[in-house]
Design a protein around this motif. Sequence first.
Motif, PDB file in Angstrom:
ATOM      1  N   ILE A 273       1.572   1.028 -14.822  1.00  0.00           N
ATOM      2  CA  ILE A 273       2.393   2.184 -15.226  1.00  0.00           C
ATOM      3  C   ILE A 273       2.530   3.149 -14.062  1.00  0.00           C
ATOM      4  CG2 ILE A 273       2.487   4.199 -16.740  1.00  0.00           C
ATOM      5  CD1 ILE A 273       1.085   2.513 -18.888  1.00  0.00           C
ATOM      6  N   ASP A 274       1.430   3.390 -13.363  1.00  0.00           N
ATOM      7  CA  ASP A 274       1.425   4.303 -12.218  1.00  0.00           C
ATOM      8  C   ASP A 274       2.431   3.866 -11.160  1.00  0.00           C
ATOM      9  OD1 ASP A 274       0.705   6.263 -10.363  1.00  0.00           O
ATOM     10  OD2 ASP A 274      -0.944   5.057  -9.557  1.00  0.00           O
ATOM     11  N   TYR A 275       2.468   2.563 -10.910  1.00  0.00           N
ATOM     12  CA  TYR A 275       3.363   2.089  -9.852  1.00  0.00           C
ATOM     13  C   TYR A 275       4.827   2.314 -10.223  1.00  0.00           C
ATOM     14  CZ  TYR A 275       4.760  -0.465  -5.748  1.00  0.00           C
ATOM     15  OH  TYR A 275       5.303  -0.780  -4.528  1.00  0.00           O
ATOM     16  N   ILE A 276       5.196   2.020 -11.452  1.00  0.00           N
ATOM     17  CA  ILE A 276       6.579   2.214 -11.874  1.00  0.00           C
ATOM     18  C   ILE A 276       6.927   3.698 -11.907  1.00  0.00           C
ATOM     19  CG2 ILE A 276       8.172   2.010 -13.832  1.00  0.00           C
ATOM     20  CD1 ILE A 276       7.884  -0.573 -12.361  1.00  0.00           C
ATOM     21  N   VAL A 277       6.035   4.530 -12.439  1.00  0.00           N
ATOM     22  CA  VAL A 277       6.292   5.978 -12.513  1.00  0.00           C
ATOM     23  C   VAL A 277       6.479   6.557 -11.114  1.00  0.00           C
ATOM     24  CG1 VAL A 277       5.271   8.217 -13.114  1.00  0.00           C
ATOM     25  CG2 VAL A 277       5.146   6.314 -14.731  1.00  0.00           C
ATOM     26  N   SER A 278       5.632   6.162 -10.187  1.00  0.00           N
ATOM     27  CA  SER A 278       5.723   6.713  -8.826  1.00  0.00           C
ATOM     28  C   SER A 278       6.979   6.237  -8.111  1.00  0.00           C
ATOM     29  CB  SER A 278       4.481   6.328  -8.019  1.00  0.00           C
ATOM     30  OG  SER A 278       4.388   4.917  -7.877  1.00  0.00           O
ATOM     31  N   ARG A 279       7.325   4.948  -8.251  1.00  0.00           N
ATOM     32  CA  ARG A 279       8.463   4.394  -7.506  1.00  0.00           C
ATOM     33  C   ARG A 279       9.809   4.711  -8.150  1.00  0.00           C
ATOM     34  NH1 ARG A 279       7.734   4.311  -3.007  1.00  0.00           N
ATOM     35  NH2 ARG A 279       9.446   2.853  -2.666  1.00  0.00           N
TER      36      ARG A 279
ATOM     37  N   ASP B 249      -1.202   6.806  -7.321  1.00  0.00           N
ATOM     38  CA  ASP B 249       0.021   6.849  -6.511  1.00  0.00           C
ATOM     39  C   ASP B 249       0.889   8.047  -6.887  1.00  0.00           C
ATOM     40  OD1 ASP B 249      -0.772   4.577  -5.233  1.00  0.00           O
ATOM     41  OD2 ASP B 249       0.591   3.228  -6.299  1.00  0.00           O
ATOM     42  N   SER B 250       1.062   8.275  -8.183  1.00  0.00           N
ATOM     43  CA  SER B 250       1.896   9.391  -8.638  1.00  0.00           C
ATOM     44  C   SER B 250       1.289  10.727  -8.229  1.00  0.00           C
ATOM     45  CB  SER B 250       2.071   9.325 -10.162  1.00  0.00           C
ATOM     46  OG  SER B 250       2.688   8.124 -10.546  1.00  0.00           O
ATOM     47  N   LYS B 251      -0.020  10.872  -8.383  1.00  0.00           N
ATOM     48  CA  LYS B 251      -0.691  12.117  -7.992  1.00  0.00           C
ATOM     49  C   LYS B 251      -0.572  12.359  -6.489  1.00  0.00           C
ATOM     50  CE  LYS B 251      -4.190  12.295 -11.657  1.00  0.00           C
ATOM     51  NZ  LYS B 251      -5.631  12.208 -11.962  1.00  0.00           N
ATOM     52  N   THR B 252      -0.737  11.315  -5.718  1.00  0.00           N
ATOM     53  CA  THR B 252      -0.648  11.442  -4.260  1.00  0.00           C
ATOM     54  C   THR B 252       0.731  11.948  -3.841  1.00  0.00           C
ATOM     55  OG1 THR B 252      -2.250   9.644  -3.973  1.00  0.00           O
ATOM     56  CG2 THR B 252      -0.874  10.212  -2.080  1.00  0.00           C
ATOM     57  N   MET B 253       1.775  11.416  -4.455  1.00  0.00           N
ATOM     58  CA  MET B 253       3.135  11.849  -4.118  1.00  0.00           C
ATOM     59  C   MET B 253       3.365  13.309  -4.510  1.00  0.00           C
ATOM     60  SD  MET B 253       5.352   8.440  -5.134  1.00  0.00           S
ATOM     61  CE  MET B 253       6.875   9.065  -4.461  1.00  0.00           C
ATOM     62  N   ILE B 254       2.884  13.708  -5.685  1.00  0.00           N
ATOM     63  CA  ILE B 254       3.081  15.095  -6.131  1.00  0.00           C
ATOM     64  C   ILE B 254       2.294  16.057  -5.247  1.00  0.00           C
ATOM     65  CG2 ILE B 254       2.624  16.710  -8.013  1.00  0.00           C
ATOM     66  CD1 ILE B 254       3.308  14.465  -9.940  1.00  0.00           C
ATOM     67  N   GLN B 255       1.070  15.705  -4.895  1.00  0.00           N
ATOM     68  CA  GLN B 255       0.270  16.544  -3.982  1.00  0.00           C
ATOM     69  C   GLN B 255       0.941  16.689  -2.618  1.00  0.00           C
ATOM     70  OE1 GLN B 255      -3.402  14.388  -4.217  1.00  0.00           O
ATOM     71  NE2 GLN B 255      -4.091  15.418  -6.097  1.00  0.00           N
TER      72      GLN B 255
END
Length: 472
Positions: A418-424, A460-466
């Motif tokens: 889920i994290d990968y799809i949400v981030s990408r 992955d999603s947290k890293t992008m938002i940070q």
Amino acid sequence: MLIGYPIEYAKEFLIVSKSFSFLDWMLSVFFIVIFLILVVMFFVVVFQLLKRYFRFTKIEYEKLELLSRMNVLERKLKNGGIANINNVPKNELGFQGNKQVAKTEQQRTKGNRFVKLTLIDEKYKYSVLPTYMKEEEKLTLSQLVTHFRNYSAKNHKLYYNERIISIFLAGMATSKIMILEGISGTGKTSLPYAFGKFINHNSAIISVQPSWRDRYEMMGYLNEFTKKFNETEFLKTIYETTYRTDIQLIVLDEMNLARVEYYFADFLSLLELPNSDEWLLDIVPEQIIGDPINLKEGKIKIPENIWFVGTANKDDSTFAITDKVYDRAASIEMNDKAESFDAPETPSIKLSYKYIRELFDNALDEYKLSDRGLEAIKELDNYITKNFEITFGNRIMKQLLTFVPVYIACGRDEVEGIDYIVSRKIIRKFETLNLPFLKKELEELLVIFDQLFGKDKLIDSKTMIQKYIRQI
């Protein structure tokens, strides 16, 4: 008086005509004759149109039938099913007959518009090549990940971690178009190259040119002067795949040197259609005698066992890949180089499209997204839609429901998928927003991630938002 009821009309006319004068009768007869002429003309026109239609249909049918017969005869001649007239003794045929046949054969060869594609017809003898898999080659998805990783390391000194390979396979289940992007030297081109070696069917590496503006520079075009088709390696690979039942990867190396949404537009639209029978591309306006057998009415069908894998760099020499492309593709970010390791001796395998399709379908049945995961995604979608005006949408939800089960079948975790799809697919789009005015919402989103999926999740999603918050 109603036109639709002629009997009632006639009765009414008889009643009224009793008071007619001579002039009234003259006018009545005149208009009745005119009316009858118009009716007759109408039926004559309808008859002529129907006659022309059936005549045209018959001609087209006979034309297609003739083309089919000519192709069958041509195949039989090439395969030796019909005696070659050139081998008949001269005393039986006569010198003039041999000369005429030789001239006809020369004209047939000279008039062939598709030299390379016709050679493919002859190579496969007009028959689809089956893919026979041994029992030991029928691996599960998790075994496929391990075997490919070991094979690549042992035989090609190319190292990938299991997560990247799992994303690659789940991406194949999600879309026919894949994008590998990241810094140079992380193995973007070598990943599909090694996979082609692993399944004993080499991937086709196509170098994208900066001059590409439409699909004709990629697919080729008919030269009106020479009457020959300029056949590219890209077209040749697609056509050859129509004869195969294993997997074919076409690598568009450095795909964003030109604008992807320009030269690849037709593929972006066609490959999204649910019915693969509609994946038809126009090659030439019409079919003529001698054209390749798998060109039907000038069109080629994109085979189901083909995947288009693009590699992309982010530098000043490339174009940005638009959301139109990203939304339809399975994108994989490769920024970390995997550590080398000692791998056991691992052989290559044969992998049919039918078998890997079965693996994907079984994963969709066995590892459906959990109710908890679906509820969390729904709440996340509501928050992002309300505060950032970006939504998951039907396309992304469909990809999510396909990607995650296959990713789990590869031996990975549901939340990680889920994290990968949400981030990408979702968080990446935040780059286009006015982020300085959305700092508070970004910080709240980090909290929501923890509430919905737990701490130390959605990395992955947290890293992008940070990263976005630091840039503000």
